[in-house]
Write an enzyme that holds these catalytic residues in place. Structure first.
Site, short mmCIF file in Angstrom:
data_model
loop_
_atom_site.label_atom_id
_atom_site.label_comp_id
_atom_site.label_asym_id
_atom_site.label_seq_id
_atom_site.Cartn_x
_atom_site.Cartn_y
_atom_site.Cartn_z
N GLU A 63 -1.84 6.58 4.02
CA GLU A 63 -1.82 5.73 5.22
C GLU A 63 -0.59 6.02 6.06
OE1 GLU A 63 -1.42 1.77 3.44
OE2 GLU A 63 0.76 1.97 3.54
N HIS A 65 1.77 3.81 9.48
CA HIS A 65 1.91 2.59 10.27
C HIS A 65 3.23 2.63 11.02
CE1 HIS A 65 4.00 1.92 6.52
NE2 HIS A 65 2.87 1.82 5.85
N HIS A 69 9.17 2.02 5.47
CA HIS A 69 9.37 1.57 4.09
C HIS A 69 10.70 2.10 3.58
CE1 HIS A 69 5.32 0.15 3.55
NE2 HIS A 69 4.74 1.34 3.52
N HIS A 103 1.89 8.81 4.32
CA HIS A 103 2.53 8.71 3.02
C HIS A 103 1.54 8.31 1.94
CE1 HIS A 103 2.99 4.80 5.00
NE2 HIS A 103 2.98 4.23 3.81
N CYS A 117 9.75 -1.54 -2.97
CA CYS A 117 9.44 -1.18 -1.57
C CYS A 117 9.81 -2.35 -0.67
CB CYS A 117 7.95 -0.85 -1.43
SG CYS A 117 7.47 -0.42 0.26
MN MN Z 1 2.65 2.05 3.63
#
Ligand code: MN
Length: 155
Positions: A63, A65, A69, A103, A117
């Site tokens: 994914e 975004h 992270h 990632h 995370c």
């Molecule tokens: Mn992610």
């Protein structure tokens, strides 16, 4: 009764009063054998600190975004794709996932991959790769093998 500020560590990378959830990705995003524990979050903070664990041979969703992270590997070893490169990772390694970088995390076959995370509480929803994205990723040496779904090795 006020919650104690201390939640003691339990065996096997669990903590008191922290629920272990099966990882649920948005939509039908593929993933395998991932659990999620939310260690910190709530209204007093603008971030959430989670612990994910990928079972041996498992993998997180591929994914990207807008939000970033901050990751620390806490248990085991494996590999991760960040952007257009695959990296091997092990305990205490730090992984920075920048905005809009593709990632995915994979545990090695013989060990889990557990990682902390940190993420914004308010964040955009993950985007999944479309056919063009996958084709572009598969043209990158080393990435094509990494982003295989793993179904062919389920045996
Ligand atoms: Mn992610």
């Amino acid at each position: 009764m006020t919650d104690s500020p201390i939640r003691k560590a339990l065996p096997d990378f669990r903590w008191e009063r922290v629920e272990t959830l099966r990882y649920k990705a948005e939509g039908s995003a593929p993933f395998r054998d991932v659990t999620r524990q939310v260690l910190f979050g709530g209204d007093a903070m603008r971030c959430e600190w989670r612990y994910f664990e990928v079972a041996p041979g498992g993998y997180s969703t591929l994914e990207r975004h807008e939000h970033a992270h901050a990751v620390m590997i806490l248990r085991g070893h494996g590999a991760c794709l960040v952007g257009d490169r695959v990296h091997t990772v092990g305990e205490r390694d730090l992984v920075a996932v920048p905005p809009l970088a593709w990632h995915q995390f994979r545990a090695d076959p013989d060990a889990p991959l557990g990682f902390l995370c940190l993420v914004d509480t308010e964040r955009d929803r993950p985007q999944l790769p479309g056919p063009d994205d996958l084709a572009a990723l598969r043209r990158i040496p080393g990435v094509a093998d990494f982003i295989r779904t793993g179904d062919e090795t389920d045996g």
